[in-house]
Design an enzyme around this catalytic site. Structure first.
Site, short mmCIF file in Angstrom:
data_model
loop_
_atom_site.label_atom_id
_atom_site.label_comp_id
_atom_site.label_asym_id
_atom_site.label_seq_id
_atom_site.Cartn_x
_atom_site.Cartn_y
_atom_site.Cartn_z
N CYS A 34 11.90 12.74 8.99
CA CYS A 34 10.73 12.80 10.12
C CYS A 34 9.44 13.26 9.93
CB CYS A 34 11.00 10.90 11.12
SG CYS A 34 8.92 10.24 11.42
N ARG A 90 2.08 2.02 10.99
CA ARG A 90 3.06 2.77 10.94
C ARG A 90 4.81 1.82 10.64
NH1 ARG A 90 2.47 7.40 14.46
NH2 ARG A 90 4.95 7.45 14.59
N HIS A 97 15.71 8.84 12.02
CA HIS A 97 15.90 8.56 13.84
C HIS A 97 17.33 7.96 14.42
CE1 HIS A 97 12.38 10.89 14.18
NE2 HIS A 97 10.90 10.03 13.72
N1 GLN Z 1 3.73 11.90 12.85
C1 GLN Z 1 4.76 12.05 11.83
C2 GLN Z 1 4.40 10.10 11.55
O1 GLN Z 1 3.67 9.10 12.05
C3 GLN Z 1 5.78 11.48 11.85
C4 GLN Z 1 6.29 10.44 13.39
C5 GLN Z 1 8.17 11.20 13.30
O2 GLN Z 1 8.72 12.34 13.57
N2 GLN Z 1 9.12 10.49 14.40
O3 GLN Z 1 4.22 10.10 10.38
#
Ligand code: GLN
Length: 255
Positions: free
Chosen positions: A95, A129, A195
């Site tokens: 990520c 998101r 993750h």
């Molecule tokens: N800030 C980045 C995004 O929102 C990565 C988020 C993360 O590593 N979970 O895309």
């Protein structure tokens, strides 16, 4: 005795949703096979010797941490990471770390963070998101295998011609929610949005990375002795069943 050298980038700033478990998994699976393992943290202000790393891990973080890490990473470590991978080291990034290893990442506030350019990918902010469980199919091990993980990102990553995807999404958004790809692979380096921790419940990927890292350390191919992975396989199967059953989504909303 030779020691397997794992480098954990910014463990104090870039480690969310169990990312650190990947480093523990790699270390344990090597130790269970009798290898000595050294885990070194490399954070703000630390340099990185490309000859002293067999495997590099770079976890995720939010935009705020990425903005803090980005200048240090570019000045002190980006080139070394690229050199290590060119020399045959293995790398796993998740990520936020994956995004910073691409050519650029633009935060949700419009700040463009230049990346190290290891992966020919660029990441831009999306309108919402992507949050939820992910199931992908990957041919990385020479046959189609599944990987399960958890994604939480607004960044959308688009692949250039010099990189191939880690796999195709069965459930979840993956790189961008549009082209059905997830992750990126360049030589022994893997970037992904998974993750989890990712590796405890996807042991085949852990062993692929270890095989690469040990070959780098010993300068010859290494065959790993099999481990009893029935608990790991059960965990994997349970997540696959749950993800397929629920359609994978936990929440997916507007900002
Ligand atoms: N800030 C980045 C995004 O929102 C990565 C988020 C993360 O590593 N979970 O895309």
């Amino acid at each position: 005795m030779a020691t397997l050298r794992l480098v954990h980038l910014y463990p104090d700033l870039m480690s969310v949703y169990g990312d650190r478990g990947n480093v523990l998994t790699l270390a344990r699976r090597a130790q269970w096979r009798g290898y000595a393992v050294e885990v070194r943290a490399s954070s703000l202000g630390d340099s990185l010797d490309p000859r002293q790393a067999d495997l590099i891990f770079f976890g995720g973080g939010q935009d705020r941490e990425q903005a803090v890490v980005s200048p240090d990473f570019l000045q002190q470590k980006g080139e070394a990471v690229r050199e290590a991978v060119e020399r045959g080291a293995a790398l796993l990034s998740v990520c936020g770390g994956y995004q910073l290893l691409g050519t650029s990442y633009t935060t949700v506030d419009g700040q463009e963070l230049p990346g190290a350019g290891l992966f020919d990918v660029r990441s831009v902010p999306g309108p919402r998101r992507h949050i939820g469980n992910v199931l992908i199919e990957s041919d990385l091990a020479g046959e189609t295998r599944t990987l399960v993980g958890f994604e939480n990102h607004s960044g959308r990553t688009y692949l250039g011609p010099n990189v191939r995807p880690l796999g195709k999404t069965v459930v979840g958004a993956g790189n961008n929610g549009e082209d059905g790809t997830e992750g990126a692979v360049y030589k022994g380096a893997i970037g992904c949005y998974l993750h989890g921790s990712l590796l405890p419940k996807n042991p085949w990927l852990a062993d692929l990375l270890l095989t690469k890292a040990l070959a780098h350390q010993f300068h010859e191919p290494v065959e790993l002795t099999p481990l009893d992975d029935h608990l790991e396989e059960q965990a994997h199967a349970a997540v696959v069943a749950r993800v397929r059953g629920a359609g994978g989504r936990v929440r997916s909303g507007a900002w």
